[in-house]
Design a protein around this motif. Structure first.
Motif, PDB file in Angstrom:
ATOM      1  N   LEU A  91     -23.117  32.107  -2.327  1.00  0.00           N
ATOM      2  CA  LEU A  91     -23.778  30.852  -2.069  1.00  0.00           C
ATOM      3  C   LEU A  91     -24.134  30.228  -3.464  1.00  0.00           C
ATOM      4  O   LEU A  91     -24.624  31.082  -4.178  1.00  0.00           O
ATOM      5  CB  LEU A  91     -24.812  30.938  -1.033  1.00  0.00           C
ATOM      6  CG  LEU A  91     -24.511  31.201   0.290  1.00  0.00           C
ATOM      7  CD1 LEU A  91     -25.676  31.219   1.343  1.00  0.00           C
ATOM      8  CD2 LEU A  91     -23.425  30.454   0.856  1.00  0.00           C
ATOM      9  N   PHE A  92     -24.254  29.134  -3.638  1.00  0.00           N
ATOM     10  CA  PHE A  92     -24.779  28.454  -4.844  1.00  0.00           C
ATOM     11  C   PHE A  92     -26.306  28.600  -4.811  1.00  0.00           C
ATOM     12  O   PHE A  92     -26.921  28.133  -4.015  1.00  0.00           O
ATOM     13  CB  PHE A  92     -24.362  26.905  -4.982  1.00  0.00           C
ATOM     14  CG  PHE A  92     -22.989  26.683  -4.977  1.00  0.00           C
ATOM     15  CD1 PHE A  92     -22.116  27.453  -5.473  1.00  0.00           C
ATOM     16  CD2 PHE A  92     -22.620  25.714  -3.836  1.00  0.00           C
ATOM     17  CE1 PHE A  92     -20.601  26.962  -5.562  1.00  0.00           C
ATOM     18  CE2 PHE A  92     -21.225  25.407  -3.787  1.00  0.00           C
ATOM     19  CZ  PHE A  92     -20.125  25.779  -4.560  1.00  0.00           C
ATOM     20  N   ARG A  93     -26.735  29.516  -5.849  1.00  0.00           N
ATOM     21  CA  ARG A  93     -27.949  30.120  -5.890  1.00  0.00           C
ATOM     22  C   ARG A  93     -28.917  28.868  -6.202  1.00  0.00           C
ATOM     23  O   ARG A  93     -30.233  28.870  -5.553  1.00  0.00           O
ATOM     24  CB  ARG A  93     -28.229  31.277  -6.733  1.00  0.00           C
ATOM     25  CG  ARG A  93     -27.551  32.380  -6.365  1.00  0.00           C
ATOM     26  CD  ARG A  93     -27.989  33.614  -7.408  1.00  0.00           C
ATOM     27  NE  ARG A  93     -29.464  33.824  -7.010  1.00  0.00           N
ATOM     28  CZ  ARG A  93     -30.388  33.902  -8.059  1.00  0.00           C
ATOM     29  NH1 ARG A  93     -30.013  34.193  -9.125  1.00  0.00           N
ATOM     30  NH2 ARG A  93     -31.562  34.155  -7.890  1.00  0.00           N
ATOM     31  N   ASN A  94     -28.395  27.869  -6.652  1.00  0.00           N
ATOM     32  CA  ASN A  94     -29.333  26.745  -7.097  1.00  0.00           C
ATOM     33  C   ASN A  94     -29.825  25.608  -6.168  1.00  0.00           C
ATOM     34  O   ASN A  94     -30.101  24.620  -6.365  1.00  0.00           O
ATOM     35  CB  ASN A  94     -29.258  26.037  -8.475  1.00  0.00           C
ATOM     36  CG  ASN A  94     -27.700  25.619  -8.592  1.00  0.00           C
ATOM     37  OD1 ASN A  94     -26.641  26.325  -7.926  1.00  0.00           O
ATOM     38  ND2 ASN A  94     -27.555  24.676  -9.277  1.00  0.00           N
ATOM     39  N   LYS A  95     -28.760  25.873  -4.850  1.00  0.00           N
ATOM     40  CA  LYS A  95     -28.673  24.728  -3.909  1.00  0.00           C
ATOM     41  C   LYS A  95     -29.228  25.300  -2.516  1.00  0.00           C
ATOM     42  O   LYS A  95     -29.007  26.537  -2.178  1.00  0.00           O
ATOM     43  CB  LYS A  95     -27.441  24.426  -3.839  1.00  0.00           C
ATOM     44  CG  LYS A  95     -27.071  23.612  -5.180  1.00  0.00           C
ATOM     45  CD  LYS A  95     -25.928  22.490  -4.978  1.00  0.00           C
ATOM     46  CE  LYS A  95     -25.520  22.096  -6.371  1.00  0.00           C
ATOM     47  NZ  LYS A  95     -26.169  21.104  -6.581  1.00  0.00           N
ATOM     48  N   PHE A 135     -33.657  25.675   3.315  1.00  0.00           N
ATOM     49  CA  PHE A 135     -33.668  27.174   2.510  1.00  0.00           C
ATOM     50  C   PHE A 135     -32.887  27.430   1.522  1.00  0.00           C
ATOM     51  O   PHE A 135     -31.571  26.998   1.443  1.00  0.00           O
ATOM     52  CB  PHE A 135     -33.695  28.229   3.397  1.00  0.00           C
ATOM     53  CG  PHE A 135     -35.007  28.144   4.616  1.00  0.00           C
ATOM     54  CD1 PHE A 135     -35.357  27.258   5.254  1.00  0.00           C
ATOM     55  CD2 PHE A 135     -35.542  29.555   4.676  1.00  0.00           C
ATOM     56  CE1 PHE A 135     -36.359  27.326   5.964  1.00  0.00           C
ATOM     57  CE2 PHE A 135     -36.695  29.540   5.546  1.00  0.00           C
ATOM     58  CZ  PHE A 135     -37.264  28.576   6.138  1.00  0.00           C
ATOM     59  N   TYR A 136     -33.206  28.088   0.470  1.00  0.00           N
ATOM     60  CA  TYR A 136     -32.582  28.432  -0.769  1.00  0.00           C
ATOM     61  C   TYR A 136     -31.907  29.815  -0.213  1.00  0.00           C
ATOM     62  O   TYR A 136     -32.428  30.566   0.606  1.00  0.00           O
ATOM     63  CB  TYR A 136     -33.212  28.568  -1.878  1.00  0.00           C
ATOM     64  CG  TYR A 136     -33.377  27.490  -2.630  1.00  0.00           C
ATOM     65  CD1 TYR A 136     -32.531  26.583  -3.468  1.00  0.00           C
ATOM     66  CD2 TYR A 136     -34.840  26.814  -2.579  1.00  0.00           C
ATOM     67  CE1 TYR A 136     -32.852  25.475  -3.966  1.00  0.00           C
ATOM     68  CE2 TYR A 136     -34.976  25.649  -3.098  1.00  0.00           C
ATOM     69  CZ  TYR A 136     -34.162  24.547  -3.710  1.00  0.00           C
ATOM     70  OH  TYR A 136     -34.481  23.544  -4.476  1.00  0.00           O
TER      71      TYR A 136
END
Lengths: 250, 241
Positions: A91-95, A135-136
């Motif tokens: 998953l895109f960690r910054n989104k 949630f991140y």
């Protein structure tokens, strides 16, 4: 329909795929089994050009791509028709969960943000994460992250979703939830190619099971054929080993 | 006998220093901005091993880090005009080099120097981001550039920020070298004041305090920015959710 013809790939002169032919009809769920190092994941990654095959033809619908000659625009087209679910979720960690699912819709499909948000929220609802939109990834459990990964893959309405060992890094107690989501997708008629060690899933959902060993497809057929009447010694050995080590959900 | 420390004079130097503080800040800001762009370009050339450019980038980084900043400033100030004059004669350009203010050469020298350091910081930060992030971006059909811009670089920024903060602080202090080619910034003004009054001790204490204050503010700003940029990594956002 997806058709792979004569896919070959070597890493540093070590052949990993030695000429793979595979057809997957629309709405089919094909499960690829095989010991580690047999080239299953590499095959999957060759379909969307995360690895470039050395030779072979990849056809998805009316798009035919010669792996050796493909250029960026063709690769881009191919990637628009496929999505992938990764073993480590990626998953895109910054989104946030919602942004993860929206990202492709907005940047690739050019969908307006509010429409993309609605669609992404609906997809997350479908995988049971309607309450986790903001949630991140770092705030989600592995099973939740993987369900976001599946929502991200289905939001793009691909012609096929490639699953690369989607449950292999999960704790045993959350594997079931992820498999349920995948079964739901299969019931909805999504075309899926799934690399997995989940025999139960293969038995229950697979239209076809393919057994790979040492860069070749040794065996292909219905789950019943491959599991009950395997023809190759390698398949028999492999099946014995997995059924002995994994407690199989019947 | 002269007083050891003339407090009224000491205090009177601050308005003078404050007047030229913008010059120091401008050099630091312009150089940092341009160096970020240059550093990113150099880092990408090296990461993607672009034939020719990657090797050129490696030589650049080695040279820029392996020679004193002061030498680079002199080379920029005395060397670039000579080079441009030669090109001018050759191609018949009509720019008047005597009109170019000295600060332009300072911008160039500092960008050249800091860009090399930043390229290494940025390169390391990008390489620290899991390859799967880019693969995921590609897998939904994003271009490599979009994946870099929207997914990898924001995460790399969070990794690089402490080191970027160090670079800014070092840069602010290094701007004191600009006076070597007669750009009047903080240090230049301090020397002028000192020479005028022969009270160097007060002036240099004052200028030291000004540099220190600026760096404290930058430290604070970086800490706040870091908290913001790292939000996705957990704790801070949990509390708001």
């Amino acid at each position: 329909m997806i058709e792979l013809t004569g896919i070959r790939k070597a890493f540093h002169h070590v052949p990993v795929l030695k000429g793979i032919d595979l057809r997957v009809g629309k709405g089919e769920v094909v499960v690829i089994l095989g010991p580690s190092g047999s080239g299953k994941s590499t095959l999957l990654r060759c379909v969307n050009f995360l690895e470039r095959a050395d030779a072979g033809i990849i056809r998805i619908g009316d798009l035919e791509v010669d792996a050796a000659k493909a250029r960026q625009p063709q690769i881009a087209q191919l990637r628009r028709r496929t999505t992938m679910v990764f073993q480590n979720y990626n998953l895109f960690r910054n989104k946030t969960a919602l942004d993860n699912v929206m990202e492709g819709l907005v940047t690739v499909r050019g969908v307006a943000r509010d429409k993309a948000r609605d669609k992404a929220a609906a997809c997350l609802e479908k995988v049971g994460l309607g309450g986790r939109l903001h949630f991140y990834p770092s705030q989600l459990s592995g099973g939740q992250q993987q369900r976001v990964g599946i929502a991200r893959a289905m939001a793009m309405d691909p012609e096929v979703i490639l699953f690369d060992e989607p449950t292999s890094s999960l704790d045993p107690e959350v594997v079931g939830g992820v498999l349920e989501v995948m079964k739901g997708l299969a019931r909805d008629g999504m075309t899926m190619i799934v690399v997995t060690h989940e025999m139960g899933f293969a038995r229950e959902v697979a239209s076809r099971v393919v057994f790979m060993d040492d860069g070749l497809i040794l065996e292909a057929g219905s789950a019943e054929e491959v599991f009950e009447r395997p023809r190759h010694d390698r398949t028999i050995q492999f099946l014995q080993r997995v059924t002995r080590t994994a407690q199989e959900p019947a | 006998m002269a007083t050891l420390f003339d407090v009224p004079f000491f205090l009177s130097t601050f308005p003078e220093l404050a007047r030229v503080l913008p010059v120091t800040l401008k050099i630091a800001a312009v150089a940092m901005l341009l160096a970020m762009i240059a550093g990113l370009a150099v880092a990408l050339c090296r990461i993607y091993r672009i034939p020719g450019l990657a090797q050129a980038a490696a030589v650049y980084v080695s040279f820029a880090r392996g020679t004193p900043l002061l030498v680079q400033i002199y080379l920029s100030y005395y060397g670039i005009p000579v080079l441009l004059e030669a090109l001018k004669a050759r191609y018949g350009w009509t720019i008047d080099l005597s009109q170019v203010p000295a600060i332009v050469y300072i911008y160039f020298a500092f960008t050249f120097n800091v860009g090399a350091y930043l390229s290494e910081t940025i390169r390391a930060a990008i390489l620290a981001i899991d390859k799967g992030q880019m693969e995921a971006a590609l897998s939904v059909g994003m271009s490599a550039w979009d994946g870099m811009k929207r997914i990898v670089l924001p995460q790399a920024l969070a990794v690089a920020l402490p080191s970027l903060g160090n670079t800014v602080i070092a840069l602010v202090k290094d701007t004191s070298l600009a006076f070597m080619i007669s750009v009047v910034e903080l240090m230049g003004e301090a020397r002028i004041q000192g020479a005028r009054t022969l009270r160097f001790f007060e002036v240099y204490i004052a200028v030291a305090l000004v540099y220190w204050a600026v760096c404290i503010i930058i430290e604070r700003a970086v800490t706040l920015l870091e908290r913001r940029v790292r939000q996705f990594e957990g704790a801070a956002a949990v509390r708001r959710a």
